[in-house]
Design a protein around this motif. Structure first.
Motif, PDB file in Angstrom:
ATOM      1  N   GLY A 154       8.693   9.941  -3.632  1.00 33.59           N
ATOM      2  CA  GLY A 154       8.848   9.333  -2.309  1.00 33.59           C
ATOM      3  C   GLY A 154       9.403  10.305  -1.290  1.00 33.59           C
ATOM      4  O   GLY A 154       8.937  10.361  -0.149  1.00 33.59           O
ATOM      5  N   GLY A 308      13.475   4.790  -1.162  1.00 34.71           N
ATOM      6  CA  GLY A 308      12.381   4.224  -1.934  1.00 34.71           C
ATOM      7  C   GLY A 308      12.380   4.718  -3.368  1.00 34.71           C
ATOM      8  O   GLY A 308      12.080   3.964  -4.302  1.00 34.71           O
ATOM      9  N   ARG A 313      10.219   1.137  -3.795  1.00 32.22           N
ATOM     10  CA  ARG A 313       9.501   1.105  -2.519  1.00 32.22           C
ATOM     11  C   ARG A 313       9.123  -0.323  -2.099  1.00 32.22           C
ATOM     12  O   ARG A 313       9.042  -0.629  -0.914  1.00 32.22           O
ATOM     13  CB  ARG A 313       8.262   2.010  -2.618  1.00 32.22           C
ATOM     14  CG  ARG A 313       8.655   3.497  -2.578  1.00 32.22           C
ATOM     15  CD  ARG A 313       7.458   4.401  -2.699  1.00 32.22           C
ATOM     16  NE  ARG A 313       7.228   4.864  -4.041  1.00 32.22           N
ATOM     17  CZ  ARG A 313       7.915   5.821  -4.648  1.00 32.22           C
ATOM     18  NH1 ARG A 313       8.920   6.404  -4.027  1.00 32.22           N
ATOM     19  NH2 ARG A 313       7.618   6.208  -5.876  1.00 32.22           N
ATOM     20  N   LEU A 361       6.788   5.050   3.515  1.00 31.03           N
ATOM     21  CA  LEU A 361       6.516   4.535   2.172  1.00 31.03           C
ATOM     22  C   LEU A 361       5.021   4.482   1.852  1.00 31.03           C
ATOM     23  O   LEU A 361       4.629   4.516   0.688  1.00 31.03           O
ATOM     24  CB  LEU A 361       7.086   3.116   2.041  1.00 31.03           C
ATOM     25  CG  LEU A 361       8.573   2.935   2.340  1.00 31.03           C
ATOM     26  CD1 LEU A 361       8.889   1.449   2.510  1.00 31.03           C
ATOM     27  CD2 LEU A 361       9.418   3.541   1.237  1.00 31.03           C
ATOM     28  N   VAL A 365       3.082   4.707  -1.927  1.00 37.55           N
ATOM     29  CA  VAL A 365       2.831   3.393  -2.524  1.00 37.55           C
ATOM     30  C   VAL A 365       1.347   3.185  -2.781  1.00 37.55           C
ATOM     31  O   VAL A 365       0.947   2.726  -3.857  1.00 37.55           O
ATOM     32  CB  VAL A 365       3.380   2.265  -1.619  1.00 37.55           C
ATOM     33  CG1 VAL A 365       2.895   0.903  -2.107  1.00 37.55           C
ATOM     34  CG2 VAL A 365       4.901   2.284  -1.607  1.00 37.55           C
ATOM     35  N   THR A 434       6.744   1.777  -8.147  1.00 33.51           N
ATOM     36  CA  THR A 434       7.522   3.005  -7.947  1.00 33.51           C
ATOM     37  C   THR A 434       7.540   3.853  -9.215  1.00 33.51           C
ATOM     38  O   THR A 434       7.910   3.384 -10.292  1.00 33.51           O
ATOM     39  CB  THR A 434       8.967   2.663  -7.546  1.00 33.51           C
ATOM     40  OG1 THR A 434       8.944   1.855  -6.375  1.00 33.51           O
ATOM     41  CG2 THR A 434       9.768   3.934  -7.283  1.00 33.51           C
TER      42      THR A 434
END
Length: 445
Positions: A154, A308, A313, A361, A365, A434
């Protein structure tokens, strides 16, 4: 040892890939902001001079939206190439298309010179620009995510997202300098061309950096396996299972993108025109707020990327999107006062929470939601389908609604709430992906 650790790459390679992604994203968002500010402030007079101010703004936003339809086509075409032949090849093509199309806008004749050919030319170049941008940020995001380790994916991915701040900052600085040093007549005559010519410089830097990056380790190690897997899936009933499993990932990805993209279209594009056309304030008010927001986001984006990694996240998405949904009405009330200080504070907070914050994010993601089999294609399509609806047409819809409601800010606030809640519920209904192993072929959900 985690599976992905065997694909660890030297830090020098990761730095080059991150720098490449940062420059490409900076160029995409510089082009995005250059065009959106021009569409909001000058294109209605340069390319649509026979319309009323409100309708001219709607038509200018329409050319802006056309580029987002082209992004969808580009996402599919370049996404397929990226999944089959490699990410690196795509990143060269997208950056060249964006840079050349954006630069050529600066050479377009005006409506006064060639009539209808001027807005037609603008639309064509906007479509080419969008076609190239369709897979640029997705490709850069996938590359960095596939190079980074699970524990700091992240944070590393947020470096690419800093390109949004860099590009937005550069675009607003360029416009601020032009608006501050040239008269209104000079801006309308020739000054509006200068920002688009700057895209060529950024393109050259990005291309040079990309000459020295290697292919993603996931693609490098698994290219042969992926080709064999695709052939098997085309012949076996397992293909049906994979498609069914990927539906939720795709819908969640679109929902997460929809809120961030919609907020961006309203706050970074339409509000510039609203502030000038409806509130009758200075053109520099919007650019000043965007510059401050971009500077602050150099802290916001890596912080959210770091958080995150630490708390997940999915949870960060829910916090940011609900905060923006609650904040939308107070923000618009602050802007509507016409007070420069309140306007600036309102926009800066909104941009860092509802746009830059959620974008910090997004790339990671979405890369984690999809398997390596079709990651680049599905990620690009999820982003661009949501972008066509939210960012492409959101500003045009906002302009029409505000015009219908005689200049009221309420439709804008309602749209921001709807966009933000779409992201909140998408995150609520999704799994927390995550740290997922990016070498897995199948989608997460």
């Amino acid at each position: 040892m985690e599976k992905q650790d065997k694909y660890q790459v030297p830090t020098s390679e990761l730095v080059k890939v991150a720098a490449s992604g940062w420059l490409g994203t900076a160029m995409e968002f510089m082009d995005f902001q250059l065009y959106s500010l021009a569409a909001a402030m000058v294109f209605s007079e340069v390319f649509f001079p026979n319309s009323s101010p409100a309708m001219g703004l709607v038509m200018a936003m329409g050319t802006y939206g056309a580029g987002y339809v082209a992004r969808l086509v580009g996402a599919f075409v370049f996404g397929r190439i990226g999944d089959r032949l490699g990410r690196r090849m795509v990143l060269f093509a997208t950056i060249m298309l964006m840079g050349i199309a954006s630069s050529l806008i600066g050479f377009l004749p005006t409506y006064a010179q060639v009539g209808l050919a001027a807005p037609i030319g603008l639309t064509v170049l906007r479509i080419l620009q969008g076609f190239g941008a369709g897979a640029e940020i997705s490709g850069a995001g996938v590359m960095v995510a596939e190079f980074a380790s699970k524990k700091n994916r992240g944070l590393v991915g947020s470096i690419v997202c800093l390109g949004t701040s860099t590009g937005t900052l550069l675009a607003n600085l360029i416009w601020l300098i032009i608006l501050s040093t040239l008269s209104d007549s000079a801006v309308l005559s020739w000054g509006w061309r200068l920002p688009f010519l700057c895209s060529f410089v950024v393109m050259i830097f990005a291309v040079l950096v990309r000459c020295f990056i290697k292919e993603s380790p996931v693609m490098e190690e698994k290219k042969k396996l992926l080709l064999e897997r695709r052939e098997q899936l085309e012949k076996q009933t397992e293909a049906v299972k994979v498609v069914k499993k990927g539906r939720k990932s795709f819908l969640v990805g679109m929902g997460l993108r929809f809120g961030q993209a919609g907020n961006s279209g309203i706050m970074q594009t339409y509000l510039a025109g609203f502030i000038v056309t409806i509130l009758c304030l200075q053109k520099t008010d919007a650019t000043n707020a965007n510059i401050i927001a971009s500077l602050l986001s150099f802290l916001t984006i890596p912080l959210i990327g770091f958080l995150g990694d630490k708390i997940g996240r999915r949870k960060m998405y829910m916090i940011l999107s609900m905060t923006m949904a609650i904040y939308a009405v107070p923000m618009m009330m602050m802007i509507n006062t016409g007070n420069t200080v309140l306007l600036t504070i309102g926009l800066v907070i909104g941009l860092n929470v509802g746009v830059q914050g959620m974008f910090a994010l997004e790339n990671v993601v979405l890369a984690e939601l999809f398997g390596s089999l079709h990651r680049m294609t599905l990620m690009a399509l999820a982003k661009e389908i949501a972008g066509v609806i939210a960012t492409g047409f959101g500003p045009m819809i906002a302009a029409a609604l505000v015009s219908a409601f005689t200049g009221s800010w309420i439709p804008i606030a309602v749209m921001l709430v709807v966009f933000s809640l779409s992201t909140f519920f998408s995150a609520l209904l999704s799994d927390d992906v995550t740290g997922r192993d990016l070498n897995e072929l199948d989608d997460a959900m």
